[in-house]
Design an enzyme around this catalytic site. Structure first.
Site, short mmCIF file in Angstrom:
data_model
loop_
_atom_site.label_atom_id
_atom_site.label_comp_id
_atom_site.label_asym_id
_atom_site.label_seq_id
_atom_site.Cartn_x
_atom_site.Cartn_y
_atom_site.Cartn_z
N LYS A 92 0.63 -0.84 0.37
CA LYS A 92 -0.35 -0.03 -0.03
C LYS A 92 0.65 1.15 0.03
CE LYS A 92 -4.18 -0.62 2.43
NZ LYS A 92 -4.69 -0.45 3.99
C1 E4P Z 1 -8.20 0.28 4.06
O1 E4P Z 1 -7.36 0.02 4.07
C2 E4P Z 1 -8.18 1.44 5.51
O2 E4P Z 1 -6.67 0.00 5.95
C3 E4P Z 1 -9.02 1.22 6.63
O3 E4P Z 1 -10.41 1.49 5.96
C4 E4P Z 1 -8.81 2.69 6.49
O4 E4P Z 1 -9.47 3.20 7.31
P1 E4P Z 1 -9.83 4.07 8.51
O5 E4P Z 1 -8.77 4.96 9.18
O6 E4P Z 1 -10.66 5.84 8.55
O7 E4P Z 1 -10.80 3.58 9.59
#
Ligand code: E4P
Length: 226
Positions: A92
């Site tokens: 990522k």
């Molecule tokens: C997605 O891949 C992320 O891990 C995640 O959903 C982040 O979301 P949040 O930090 O807004 O909960």
């Protein structure tokens, strides 16, 4: 239409995988930081161990944890060195101007990329054009600013479909069950869900009422107490 597990917790992952429905796992540095402090590479190996225990072959996303492009590439390489035995590893990389060069470089090295933290149509398009395999749109965080997150998902879906781009849309940042439903209906290929919501997604008071009635009626007919 696929559901991913948005967690790095071994118990949560195990409980979900044994129920057959997940098609992938996403993590990020914040999610990993909720686990016991230690060697994060070993922890990620343990996640792969749980995936393999159940015989799955599903994507696992791990995120770089630097804001400097050259460090991002080095961290991605390090993940691949330690976890590359798992062929469905995705790295990522957050969306950003310099980060586009990171995406390009990782794809040039044949590393699969999930471009994360996308909040807008234009960010998703840029990520796809730079070569990302997945773009992650953050539903809850888009809504935090008063925007219509489902509309963003629909727009991105429409463009990817019209151009036939081989990029999958992941919707993350789920805060309510309705977010999951709306994201899927708006055309997300994947919704990555905090595991706490999965059980709720199977439950309904009228289901409990129906099951109780069926078991009770049949028990009475059999002459037993249920
Ligand atoms: C997605 O891949 C992320 O891990 C995640 O959903 C982040 O979301 P949040 O930090 O807004 O909960």
């Amino acid at each position: 239409m696929k559901l991913f597990i948005d967690s790095a917790n071994l118990t949560e992952i195990d409980e979900a995988l044994q129920r057959g429905f997940p098609r992938g796992i996403t993590t990020n540095p914040s999610i990993l930081s909720r686990e016991e402090r230690g060697d994060f590479r070993e922890h990620l190996k343990r996640i792969i161990g749980v995936i393999e225990k159940y015989g799955y072959d599903i994507p696992l996303s791990v995120e770089v944890f630097s804001t400097r492009p050259e460090e991002m590439v080095a961290q991605a390489e390090d993940f691949v060195r330690h976890l590359g035995h798992y062929p469905q590893l995705n790295i990522k990389v957050p969306i950003g101007w310099d980060e586009l060069a990171v995406i390009r470089e990782l794809r040039r090295r044949d590393i699969k990329v999930n471009c994360t933290c996308c909040m807008s149509y234009n960010q998703a398009i840029m990520a796809a054009l730079a070569g990302a395999n997945y773009v992650s749109l953050f539903f809850g965080r888009i809504k935090d600013l008063g925007y219509d997150a489902a509309h963003v998902v629909r727009q991105v879906r429409q463009t990817f479909r019209e151009r036939n781009w081989p990029v999958e849309i992941i919707v993350g940042s789920i805060r309510h069950i309705m977010d999951v439903n709306e994201a899927l209906q708006a055309g997300a290929d994947i919704v990555t869900v905090p595991p706490g919501f999965f059980k709720q997604m199977t439950q309904h008071p009228k289901t409990d009422e129906a099951v109780k009635q069926f078991v009770g009626d049949f028990s009475k007919w059999l002459g037993r107490s249920s």
